[in-house]
Design an enzyme around this catalytic site. Structure first.
Site, PDB file in Angstrom:
ATOM      1  N   ASP A  57      54.483   2.600  29.635  1.00  8.44           N
ATOM      2  CA  ASP A  57      54.731   3.408  28.428  1.00  8.44           C
ATOM      3  C   ASP A  57      53.411   3.961  27.878  1.00  8.44           C
ATOM      4  OD1 ASP A  57      57.542   2.493  28.437  1.00  8.44           O
ATOM      5  OD2 ASP A  57      56.641   0.579  27.914  1.00  8.44           O
TER       6      ASP A  57
ATOM      7  N   HIS B 160      59.661  -3.022  25.271  1.00  3.41           N
ATOM      8  CA  HIS B 160      59.732  -2.052  26.369  1.00  3.41           C
ATOM      9  C   HIS B 160      61.199  -1.600  26.480  1.00  3.41           C
ATOM     10  CE1 HIS B 160      59.177   0.006  30.114  1.00  3.41           C
ATOM     11  NE2 HIS B 160      60.056  -0.771  30.724  1.00  3.41           N
TER      12      HIS B 160
END
Length: 334
Positions: free
Chosen positions: A159, A187
């Site tokens: 990410d 996440h």
């Protein structure tokens, strides 16, 4: 040459591992003078595929690989480990509730945590990749009480890299010109990619990302949703989940644990929230900005948090708290 280290990759017959194993073996992660014993674990039905992966690794003729072990047995896989990269998990299938996914994964990570506790070195570094990564990592921590919590982390580097790449694309620079983006929280699609503290080398000088872009509505809107939804976008386009970029992020994450973060830079990593200065509840596995030195991470403390960020950080903490509660119901009964 130093002594070989034992590195385990679980889910080793899968596509993330297929992209990852070569860069472990060729020295790109642990260094060009670090010999390795590579241990590959997968479930029994995948042993045929794993045999093929083993053959390919042998055929790479990599000088650092002292031995490769392919197994479906935890007592073999987890013995005397220096590093455990837990990639394998139960993927979400169509029509599957998040609760069912948590239940299936609690079973896996409870078992693997217990195996780490029983067989691995107490100094083992454990990196959890398999989703839901944060809660899987917390499950493993709870199931390995003799290994320090600080030895565990989960992957939010993918990410982090996605956020850097989006900024770089927007400004027409390369990703290495961007630093200190932050992924807060889970996440999952509630994660908060934050560039309030990020810097970019732009037109010959280092400036704040907000200053370089002069586009607050994009940064607070489309940028965030693009990073949050990127995994789903890749699946939609490729009909498979991110593998090459996930493997690259795993390599970045571990290399930073091994060699430390550059001076003046921090990276994002899911770690235990105990003692953080951001009002995130204790005993969650939450992604923070960290700096790493001597293989030890430290949460970057005291960065100013505005109201917009606060709301986003609390939202993802709430999701993690709920996941934890669900997982722990299963953990006690599993």
């Amino acid at each position: 040459m130093s002594e070989p280290i034992r590195v385990l990759v679980t889910g080793a017959a899968g596509q993330i591992a297929y992209s990852l194993l070569y860069s472990i073996g060729n020295g790109a992660i642990f260094g060009k003078d670090q010999p390795l014993i590579l241990v590959l674990l997968d479930i029994t039905p995948m042993m045929g595929v794993l045999e093929g992966v083993l053959m390919e690794l042998q055929d790479c003729a990599l000088p650092l690989l002292k031995d490769i072990v392919a197994t479906d047995k935890e007592e073999v896989a987890f013995k005397d480990l220096d590093v455990a990269i837990l990639v394998g998990s139960m993927p979400r299938r169509e029509g599957m509730e998040r609760k069912d996914l948590l239940k299936a994964n609690v079973k896996i990570f409870k078992s693997q945590g217990a195996a780490l506790d029983k067989y691995a070195k107490k100094s083992v570094k454990v990196i959890v990749v398999g989703n839901p990564a944060n809660t899987n990592c917390l499950t493993a921590i709870k199931s390995a009480p003799s290994i320090p919590k600080e030895n565990f982390s989960c992957l939010t580097r993918l990410d982090h890299n996605r956020a850097m790449a989006q900024i770089a694309l927007k400004l027409g620079v390369t990703a290495k010109d961007v630093k200190n983006v932050i992924i807060w929280g889970n996440h999952s699609s509630t994660q908060y990619p934050d560039v309030n503290h990020a810097k970019v080398k732009y037109q010959g000088k280092e400036v704040a990302v907000y200053e370089a872009l002069k586009n607050d509505s994009w940064l607070k809107g489309e940028f965030i949703s693009t990073v949050q939804q990127r995994g789903a976008a890749v699946i939609k386009a490729r009909k498979l989940s991110s593998a090459m970029s996930a493997a690259k992020a795993i390599g970045d994450h571990i290399r930073d644990i091994w060699f430390g973060t550059p001076e003046g830079e921090f990276v994002s990593m899911g770690v235990i929230s105990d003692g953080n200065s951001y009002g995130v509840p204790e005993d969650l596995l939450y992604s923070f900005p960290v700096v790493i030195k001597n293989k030890t991470w430290k949460i970057v403390a005291g960065l100013p948090v505005n109201d917009f960020s606060r709301e986003k950080m609390d939202l993802t903490a709430k999701e993690l708290t709920e996941e934890k509660e669900t997982a722990f119901e299963f953990l006690t009964s599993a």
